[in-house]
Design a protein around this motif. Structure first.
Motif, short mmCIF file in Angstrom:
data_model
loop_
_atom_site.label_atom_id
_atom_site.label_comp_id
_atom_site.label_asym_id
_atom_site.label_seq_id
_atom_site.Cartn_x
_atom_site.Cartn_y
_atom_site.Cartn_z
N LEU A 78 0.85 -1.19 0.00
CA LEU A 78 0.00 0.00 0.00
C LEU A 78 0.88 1.24 0.00
N ARG A 79 0.57 2.16 -0.88
CA ARG A 79 1.19 3.49 -0.86
C ARG A 79 0.11 4.49 -0.48
N PHE A 80 0.38 5.26 0.59
CA PHE A 80 -0.63 6.17 1.12
C PHE A 80 0.05 7.43 1.62
N LYS A 81 -0.27 8.56 0.98
CA LYS A 81 0.30 9.86 1.37
C LYS A 81 1.82 9.81 1.48
N GLY A 82 2.44 9.22 0.47
CA GLY A 82 3.90 9.16 0.43
C GLY A 82 4.51 8.06 1.27
N PHE A 83 3.67 7.28 1.97
CA PHE A 83 4.17 6.20 2.82
C PHE A 83 3.92 4.87 2.14
N SER A 84 4.82 3.92 2.30
CA SER A 84 4.68 2.61 1.69
C SER A 84 4.68 1.53 2.77
N LEU A 85 3.67 0.66 2.74
CA LEU A 85 3.55 -0.45 3.69
C LEU A 85 3.63 -1.76 2.93
N SER A 86 4.42 -2.69 3.46
CA SER A 86 4.54 -4.02 2.86
C SER A 86 4.46 -5.06 3.98
N MET A 87 3.47 -5.95 3.91
CA MET A 87 3.29 -6.97 4.96
C MET A 87 2.81 -8.28 4.37
N ASP A 88 3.32 -9.37 4.95
CA ASP A 88 2.87 -10.71 4.59
C ASP A 88 2.97 -11.55 5.87
N ILE A 89 1.88 -11.63 6.64
CA ILE A 89 1.92 -12.30 7.93
C ILE A 89 0.63 -13.08 8.17
#
Length: 229
Positions: free
Chosen positions: A9-20
């Motif tokens: 997810l890219r949101f307001k210049g932030f990037s989140l990456s998760m696989d749990i």
């Protein structure tokens, strides 16, 4: 119980990456500094944010495209989201019926939820008549009443003094053991995670740094966790 499958997810210049994965009955502590992506991850699970890639699965169901109200989960935020003009009883009853038109069985269920958190005799009072700890218990009672398999907690007790915070975490721990509730809690304090959680996920800059059972991680802490000890 919960699967975040290849989430990006890219949101307001932030990037989140998760696989749990979070197993049924497990309690995952999402730990990390401010801006690490903890609350963003919770928003993806809850449905407030939709990932650009990946799927969210709860109890075997793909909920990625479902709106928040249709997901099998309950939310508990720091402010408790209580309505000041309603009684304690009615604030809890909203978890069952937004119109507050309860059957006899539903009325008894609300009483039971209040009893579980030690507020059975406070049902007629308004939130303003209750202490900070009692208001937290009230919000917790509403969450329990919804009887969903997954609970998401976003630093719900951080505004309480240390003694009350420990008390609330102990109460949630007891209730989780009693009900088998699966839980994900955002926290910036490893001590709170230790008191309540079985598993740990350390986030930093939107990336998973550590993920696993809490006991072994604390027994031999990796370098990434040492600043939190």
């Amino acid at each position: 119980m919960l699967r975040l499958e290849g989430i990006n997810l890219r949101f307001k210049g932030f990037s989140l990456s998760m696989d749990i994965d979070v197993a049924k009955g497990a309690r995952l502590g999402l730990l990390g500094p401010s801006g690490s992506g903890k609350s963003t991850a919770l928003s993806v699970i809850a449905g407030f944010l939709k990932p650009d890639k990946g799927r969210v699965r709860i109890a075997g169901q793909d909920v990625t495209d479902l709106p928040v109200p249709e997901r099998p989960l309950s939310l508990l935020f720091q402010d408790g989201n209580l309505f000041p003009h309603l009684s304690a009883f009615d604030n809890v009853a909203l978890g069952l019926k937004p119109n507050l038109k309860l059957s006899e069985a539903e009325h008894e269920a609300v009483d039971h939820a209040l009893d579980q958190v030690g507020l059975r005799r406070k049902g007629a009072q308004k939130p303003s008549d209750l202490s900070g700890g009692q208001r937290s218990r009230l919000a917790l009672a509403r969450m329990l009443l919804r009887n969903q398999p997954l609970a998401l907690l976003d630093e719900p007790f951080s505004a309480l003094d240390p003694g009350l915070r420990r008390e609330m975490l102990a109460l949630v721990d007891d209730l989780c053991r009693e009900t088998g509730l699966t839980l994900v809690m955002v926290s910036h304090d490893l001590r709170d995670v230790e008191r309540l959680c079985t598993d740990l996920c350390l986030l930093d800059a939107g990336q998973v740094q550590i993920r696993g059972a809490l006991g072994p991680i604390l027994h031999d802490p990796p370098d990434e966790l040492k600043p939190w000890l």
